[in-house]
Design a protein around this motif. Structure first.
Motif, PDB file in Angstrom:
ATOM      1  N   ILE A  99     -27.349  44.083 -27.042  1.00 20.60           N
ATOM      2  CA  ILE A  99     -26.753  43.386 -25.900  1.00 20.60           C
ATOM      3  C   ILE A  99     -26.632  41.908 -26.238  1.00 20.60           C
ATOM      4  O   ILE A  99     -27.513  41.331 -26.882  1.00 20.60           O
TER       5      ILE A  99
ATOM      6  N   ASP B 274     -24.856  46.523 -37.744  1.00 18.44           N
ATOM      7  CA  ASP B 274     -26.058  46.703 -36.910  1.00 18.44           C
ATOM      8  C   ASP B 274     -26.443  48.179 -36.876  1.00 18.44           C
ATOM      9  O   ASP B 274     -27.598  48.557 -37.079  1.00 18.44           O
TER      10      ASP B 274
ATOM     11  N   GLY C 138     -21.941  51.500 -22.954  1.00 14.17           N
ATOM     12  CA  GLY C 138     -20.941  51.753 -21.925  1.00 14.17           C
ATOM     13  C   GLY C 138     -19.600  52.080 -22.573  1.00 14.17           C
ATOM     14  O   GLY C 138     -19.408  51.917 -23.782  1.00 14.17           O
TER      15      GLY C 138
ATOM     16  N   GLN D 298     -17.492  49.999 -25.267  1.00 14.51           N
ATOM     17  CA  GLN D 298     -17.876  49.883 -26.679  1.00 14.51           C
ATOM     18  C   GLN D 298     -17.445  51.099 -27.493  1.00 14.51           C
ATOM     19  O   GLN D 298     -17.708  51.173 -28.694  1.00 14.51           O
TER      20      GLN D 298
ATOM     21  N   LYS E 113     -20.117  39.544 -16.542  1.00 22.78           N
ATOM     22  CA  LYS E 113     -20.863  38.333 -16.195  1.00 22.78           C
ATOM     23  C   LYS E 113     -20.019  37.084 -16.381  1.00 22.78           C
ATOM     24  O   LYS E 113     -20.384  36.013 -15.906  1.00 22.78           O
TER      25      LYS E 113
END
Ligand code: TYM
Length: 328
Positions: A8, A133, A145, A148, A196
């Motif tokens: 995240i 990653d 979610g 992605q 956000k």
């Protein structure tokens, strides 16, 4: 044990969308799987960040994940920039990624439209770092979610291309996307994803919002004029509220329709608001405690960094060897 990886971005306190779409599911996976979760600060700088703010947000994000039930004893919880293998592997993988494939990423297209004055190369190669990653840890499953999914497809493609050329090296990861909360929408513009970065704070619930703020935002949520709580095309606002309610209570849509049959939107919005508020209250309390305990957080992320570096060392060596670098 299957390996789980997810991440995240520390770009501000995360939202109910991040929570229901991803983070809420991370904790329960810990007992059954070998879980690694990362605060991806390297990804965050693909858009302009204030350094002091980024530092604080990274630490807050780390504390919030613990507050959401991720146990640093059970899971490997670390800050991405603390493990250089991510950047190192990303470089190699970028040489096995097609320019055209990156150009098709919808998130890149959206973000470059939003910041036309700063379309930097990092924003473009962002999905390669995300692939690094995931692939560095031999990941089987990636809980994320809906937004992605395309990045994950790209990671699968990169893994397959590399494996095809050099023999089995990477595990080809599968997405793990929740059924009801895969894409939580804005409360004010329910055709848009809850985010956000929405300039209108009424559009999103921050996971640290106080109960009265949460109730007020749900009361103001945009719905429709029909007045019937049911799931149907064209009722984006109500569908979204039903998804939120379902994701927290575990009730299916039929059950929710029955529960609110003959009741108006006012009662339904109130119920959703209260459910969300009750769900977030313990997180807010845990965060208030944790964020004061810098020493504990530092101890956790320091250990996490060591574990993360150890976890990826072998994979990086293997990749370097396969592509023809001289080992030391
Ligand atoms: P990020 O930081 O944007 O979001 C974190 C997670 O929250 C999910 N999410 C949502 N789910 C449902 N509804 C929404 N409105 C909503 N908004 C966000 C995201 O799908 C994500 O799972 N690229 C990633 C971070 C990342 C990563 C990784 C993830 C970097 N490396 C490796 C998995 C594996 C991102 O920007 O997430």
């Amino acid at each position: 044990k299957k390996v789980i990886f997810s991440g995240i971005q520390p770009t501000g306190v995360f939202t109910l969308g991040n929570y229901l779409g991803a983070v809420k599911n991370w904790g329960p996976l810990q007992d059954e799987y070998d879980c690694t979760y990362s605060v991806v600060d390297l990804h965050a700088i693909t858009v302009k960040q204030d350094p002091a703010k980024l530092r604080r947000q990274t630490l807050d994000c780390y504390a919030l994940l613990i507050a959401c039930g991720i146990d640093p004893q059970k899971s490997l919880l670390f800050i991405q920039s603390h493990n250089p293998a991510h950047s190192q592997l990303a470089w190699v993988l970028s040489c096995f990624t097609q320019f055209g494939d990156l150009g098709r990423m919808t998130q890149f297209k959206e973000k470059s439209q939003k910041h036309p004055d700063d379309i930097n190369a990092g924003l473009f190669t962002y999905p390669v770092l995300m692939a690094a990653d995931i692939l560095a840890y031999g990941t089987d499953l990636v809980p994320v979610g809906q937004d992605q999914k395309q990045h994950l497809e790209l990671a699968r493609g990169i893994a397959n291309r590399f494996n095809g050329r050099f023999g089995e090296t990477f595990v080809v990861p599968e997405p793990y996307i929740p059924k009801t909360a895969a894409k939580i929408m804005s409360l004010t513009e329910p055709e848009k994803k809850m985010s956000k970065s929405d300039p209108n704070p009424n559009g999103f619930i921050s996971i640290l919002d106080e109960p009265d703020v949460i109730l007020r935002k749900f009361k103001k949520a945009v719905t429709d004029s029909e007045g019937v709580v049911c799931r149907r095309e064209g009722k984006a606002g109500i569908n979204n509220l039903m998804s939120i309610y379902s994701a927290i209570t575990g009730k299916d849509f039929d059950e929710i329709e029955r529960e609110f049959a003959g009741k108006g939107y006012g009662a339904f919005k109130m119920a959703v608001g209260e459910t969300v508020s009750d769900e977030l209250a313990p997180i807010r309390e845990a965060f208030a405690r944790l964020s004061k305990d810098r020493e504990y957080l530092e101890e956790c992320y320091t250990k996490g960094a060591e574990k993360a570096c150890r976890a990826t060392a072998k994979m990086l060596r293997k990749v370097y060897k396969k592509v023809g670098f001289i080992g030391l």
